[in-house]
Design an enzyme around this catalytic site. Structure first.
Site, PDB file in Angstrom:
ATOM      1  N   TYR A 153       1.379  -9.243  -1.221  1.00 38.59           N
ATOM      2  CA  TYR A 153       0.379  -9.028  -0.161  1.00 38.59           C
ATOM      3  C   TYR A 153      -0.867  -8.416  -0.789  1.00 38.59           C
ATOM      4  O   TYR A 153      -0.790  -7.496  -1.612  1.00 38.59           O
ATOM      5  CB  TYR A 153       0.930  -8.072   0.899  1.00 38.59           C
ATOM      6  CG  TYR A 153      -0.091  -7.633   1.922  1.00 38.59           C
ATOM      7  CD1 TYR A 153      -0.251  -8.328   3.110  1.00 38.59           C
ATOM      8  CD2 TYR A 153      -0.911  -6.520   1.695  1.00 38.59           C
ATOM      9  CE1 TYR A 153      -1.204  -7.929   4.056  1.00 38.59           C
ATOM     10  CE2 TYR A 153      -1.857  -6.118   2.625  1.00 38.59           C
ATOM     11  CZ  TYR A 153      -2.001  -6.829   3.791  1.00 38.59           C
ATOM     12  OH  TYR A 153      -2.936  -6.443   4.716  1.00 38.59           O
ATOM     13  N   GLU A 241      -7.646 -10.727   4.247  1.00 37.08           N
ATOM     14  CA  GLU A 241      -6.218 -10.461   4.051  1.00 37.08           C
ATOM     15  C   GLU A 241      -5.524 -11.738   3.585  1.00 37.08           C
ATOM     16  O   GLU A 241      -5.651 -12.791   4.212  1.00 37.08           O
ATOM     17  CB  GLU A 241      -5.592  -9.984   5.365  1.00 37.08           C
ATOM     18  CG  GLU A 241      -4.098  -9.708   5.254  1.00 37.08           C
ATOM     19  CD  GLU A 241      -3.478  -9.403   6.609  1.00 37.08           C
ATOM     20  OE1 GLU A 241      -2.736  -8.421   6.717  1.00 37.08           O
ATOM     21  OE2 GLU A 241      -3.748 -10.174   7.556  1.00 37.08           O
TER      22      GLU A 241
END
Length: 432
Positions: A153, A241
């Site tokens: 991530y 993101e």
């Protein structure tokens, strides 16, 4: 807090604030602008990334089954992934009214892509996040399917507590990062970036190490991180993101899925990006509200909320629920309010047949309460308001505002505070 604001509004309004706060371990006050959010489809976000040198899967966009077939053939990929393009999440488990199950499909045969596209394009796809009848799919993305050997991530976001951009990463990607932050906080890595000096090579390399990239992949990941930061700055993003930020068995670092949030205040210098805004999935009333710089989200109750400021709007909806009522909407006037906006807001609220009462809750900091009061009285007279109206005003020029309302001769119920206003609004509906 019992019966909070309906999920869609809560998620839409607090996504960036909650993500940043959760990763910090705190929940500071966050100022949210009164503008509607820019909505980009997946293929649009990926094109922005590709244009800035970020590695994404090769893909084409098609608006017909024949175009989808041609795209699949041009890819010459070992395996193809076909994705319905809608803004709502949960596509993979969605259902089309054509009978097709799933908005994401894998296949090695371009002809299957054509067959699937015929059952997607022009049909409604229903997911947990769409309205009951679903959303019409107008385009599909035909992309090269890549195997992922490891998922991480990575995100860059504007963090008020740090007065600038912050990189956030975790070697545990492809999952809900908020859950990781709670259950395994040691797997969350943060790095502040000096917005004047920009990202340093050693910062990008250290983040790549923290994400678990090894050998040649470490430098490759660091290069991608720097390119993502450059994208973040150039497009005036508040958040980029990537989840998953992954590696393939062939040794390639790829941004497989991305979410980009934009600073609405930069629209004047990001005209090309904002021109891509997809409003087709909004409710018509939301688009109408946006014309007057009003933020409107319809809910399922019968007490309309007329508020300035996102935080106050959420609190108003919640306190209505706490007192046994149900909010019919979320309507945020924002800061620079004019009488015409107040009139248009009332026009939108009264057009909803579910509305049985209206609660006005204004805190006049930037807003002049007298402007609100004049707008309310004008709207009540011209629209011939037929539902109970409860008004709570506080702040700038409030005494003049109260005088305007009191001398209007209109059946307006004044409230001393938010609790009093909510109780009176709920009681007015119960009397019917």
């Amino acid at each position: 807090m019992a019966a909070p604001l309906a999920g869609q509004a809560w998620v839409a309004l607090r996504d960036l604030a909650l993500r940043s706060a959760c990763l910090r371990g705190s929940f500071p006050a966050v100022q949210l602008t009164p503008r509607r959010w820019l909505n980009l489809q997946e293929y649009q976000s990926k094109k922005l990334m590709a244009d800035h040198g970020v590695t994404v899967q090769r893909f084409f966009v098609a608006d017909s089954a024949n175009d989808a077939l041609e795209a699949a053939q041009r890819l010459k990929a070992k395996e193809i992934v076909l994705k319905a393009q809608i803004l709502a999440g949960g596509r993979g488990k969605g259902i089309f009214n054509s009978g097709l199950k799933g908005g994401v499909h894998l296949t090695k045969d371009p002809k299957i892509v054509e067959q699937l596209a015929k059952q997607m394009i022009g049909y409604n796809l229903s997911t947990k996040q769409t309205p009951k009848d679903g959303v019409t799919v107008k385009k599909v993305m035909v992309a090269e399917a890549l195997n992922i050997s490891r998922e991480t991530y990575f995100a860059i976001l504007m963090d008020r507590a740090c007065n600038g951009p912050v990189m956030v990463g975790s070697p545990q990607g492809g999952v809900d990062i908020e859950e990781v932050a709670v259950t395994s906080p040691e797997l969350i890595f943060k790095e502040e970036i000096d917005i004047f000096e920009g990202i340093k090579d050693h910062q990008a390399l250290q983040m790549a190490k923290n994400l678990g990239f090894k050998g040649p992949l470490q430098q490759q990941a660091a290069d991608q991180i720097k390119k993502l930061y450059n994208l973040f700055l150039k497009i005036d993003a508040t958040q980029v993101e990537v989840n998953p930020f992954g590696e393939t068995p062939e040794g390639q670092v790829v941004c497989f899925d991305a979410k980009i949030n934009f600073d609405d205040n930069a629209e004047f210098r990001q005209k090309e990006i904002f021109a891509m805004d997809d409003k087709s999935e909004n409710e018509p009333i939301e688009n109408e509200a946006a014309k007057y710089d009003l933020k409107y989200i319809g809910l399922d109750g019968n007490i309309a909320c007329f508020v300035n400021g996102a935080g106050l709007a959420m609190a108003t909806c919640d306190i209505i629920s706490l007192n046994g009522g149900k909010p019919a909407n979320f309507l945020d006037l924002g800061g620079g309010v004019k009488e015409a906006q107040v009139y248009q807001a009332f026009k939108l609220l009264t057009a909803d047949p579910k509305v049985e009462a209206i609660l006005v809750n204004i805190f006049g900091g930037i807003v002049n309460c007298a402007i609100i009061a004049n707008g309310i009285t004008k709207a009540c007279r011209e629209l011939e308001l037929k539902v109970p109206l409860v008004v709570r005003l506080e702040g700038t020029n409030v005494h003049e505002a109260q005088r305007i309302l009191n001398e209007s001769g209109l059946p307006i119920t004044s409230a001393n505070d938010l609790e009093d206003a909510a109780k009176k609004a709920v009681a007015s509906v119960a009397k019917k």
